[in-house]
Scaffold this active site. Structure first.
Site, mmCIF file in Angstrom:
data_model
loop_
_atom_site.group_PDB
_atom_site.id
_atom_site.type_symbol
_atom_site.label_atom_id
_atom_site.label_comp_id
_atom_site.label_asym_id
_atom_site.label_seq_id
_atom_site.Cartn_x
_atom_site.Cartn_y
_atom_site.Cartn_z
ATOM 1 N N HIS A 63 76.535 128.769 36.086
ATOM 2 C CA HIS A 63 76.313 130.168 36.028
ATOM 3 C C HIS A 63 75.468 130.509 34.807
ATOM 4 O O HIS A 63 75.763 130.097 33.645
ATOM 5 C CB HIS A 63 77.427 130.999 36.061
ATOM 6 C CG HIS A 63 78.445 130.585 35.157
ATOM 7 N ND1 HIS A 63 79.329 129.745 35.237
ATOM 8 C CD2 HIS A 63 78.674 131.007 33.722
ATOM 9 C CE1 HIS A 63 80.265 129.629 34.043
ATOM 10 N NE2 HIS A 63 79.814 130.522 33.009
ATOM 11 N N GLY A 64 74.348 131.202 34.835
ATOM 12 C CA GLY A 64 73.507 131.795 33.769
ATOM 13 C C GLY A 64 72.681 130.559 33.225
ATOM 14 O O GLY A 64 72.084 130.746 32.130
#
Length: 362
Positions: free
Chosen positions: A246-247
């Site tokens: 994520h990210g």
């Protein structure tokens, strides 16, 4: 080289040379009907030579013609000379390919929400599900059993293979290819610990953006973050079984080989190459143009242009010296123990040290 054989409609060698922008050396009237490796090639085959290890196969090939470098040794057949033989070979395969493209239209077994927007020339196969507010760009092909969630945006000329899941609000650019069973926009791995030691899920509400000309392999997972976005920039190529946390921000023209894992909130800058099974810690930056050899572990930020290996990853030349030294450690240990015995005997403590070191050897 040994077993690759692809069958296609025939072309004159002179026409092939012109389309591939190669210099023809030999008879251009030869008919070429397929692409094959050097050893498997026959009288109507086009082959290629790019690796010096196959020099013997080049000398003995029965191919109709061979693609090779400007300075490569001559082949016993007509030649297509180019500074980039492997690239020319890739284009030759595309040139001859008799690709089967599904007819435009939506299969009756598929379900599209009432407000889905579908561009001209789109092909949607059987048992596809497309959620509310989604859009599919012109000439895109969606194979059977694909799921596109609510609000998904798919650009033009994309190919989405069977069993892919593209989750809510994911944006795909133009000419994106998703291989079978990739999952784009899955929940990031985020949990907050409660006072009693259990864990509460952090809702993953961020976005995922896949830019133009990205190819994502089979069984790849690209996670969405709780906030912000996960982004894979234009031209990146991702092999099978890769995990993008994520990210994460993946730069332009990055190459990630099979089983690479990138933890959350990490930045992979442009033109980075990570070989198979490389692991990257979270919250680090891998600088532009870095290359990491297979099974390296990147535990800290790496400056641009690095060539790294090992765990933790260090400069490749340093790691190679360390790896060589590691193989000598058992012999070195024996030598040190022997020296300790001799020194202890000189000090009159030989019996005690001998007993200790004999036990260690056992």
């Amino acid at each position: 080289h040994r077993c690759c054989v692809l069958y296609f409609a025939g072309l004159k060698l002179s026409e092939v040379a012109a389309r591939l922008e190669c210099r023809l050396d030999g008879d251009g009237d030869i008919d070429v009907r397929r692409v094959a490796g050097l050893e498997a090639a026959r009288a109507d085959d086009l082959s290629f030579f790019a690796n010096p290890r196959y020099a013997a196969a080049l000398r003995e090939t029965r191919a109709a013609a061979v693609i090779l470098a400007d300075d490569a040794d001559a082949a016993p057949c007509p030649m297509l000379r180019t500074p980039t033989p492997y690239l020319a070979f890739a284009r030759a395969v595309a040139l001859f390919a008799d690709a089967v493209r599904p007819e435009p239209g939506v299969d009756p077994s598929s379900h599209l929400a009432d407000d889905v927007r579908v561009g001209d020339g789109v092909s949607i196969g059987p048992f596809v599900s497309v959620g509310p507010g989604a859009s599919v760009g012109p000439r895109t092909v969606i194979h059977p059993h694909v799921s596109l969630g609510p609000g998904v945006v798919v650009g033009a000329d994309c190919v989405i293979h069977s069993h892919v899941a593209v989750r809510e609000r994911v944006v795909l650019g133009d000419r994106v290819v998703l291989q079978n069973a990739a999952v784009i926009g899955s929940d990031g791995y985020g949990f907050a610990e409660r006072p009693d030691g259990t864990h509460e899920k952090i809702p993953q509400m961020g976005d995922v953006v896949i830019e133009d000309d990205v190819e994502i392999g089979a069984h790849v997972a690209v996670d969405r973050p709780a906030v912000g976005e996960t982004r894979i920039q234009a031209g990146a190529k991702i092999d099978n079984l890769v995990q993008i946390g994520h990210g994460v921000h993946v730069g332009r023209h990055v190459l990630l080989a099979a089983q690479v894992g990138v933890a959350g909130s990490t930045t992979i800058e442009d033109a980075v190459v990570l070989a198979g099974q490389v692991g990257v810690n979270g919250h680090v930056t891998v600088g532009k143009g870095t290359r990491a050899t297979g099974q390296s572990g990147i535990t800290h930020s790496v400056p641009a242009g690095s060539f790294i290996s090992g765990l933790p990853a260090i400069d490749n030349r340093t790691w190679r010296k360390a790896a060589t030294a590691f193989r000598t450690l058992p012999d070195l240990r024996k030598r040190v123990l022997d020296l300790e015995r001799r020194l202890a005997r000189q000090d009159g403590d030989g019996a005690a040290v001998s007993e200790k070191t004999d036990t260690e050897d056992a």
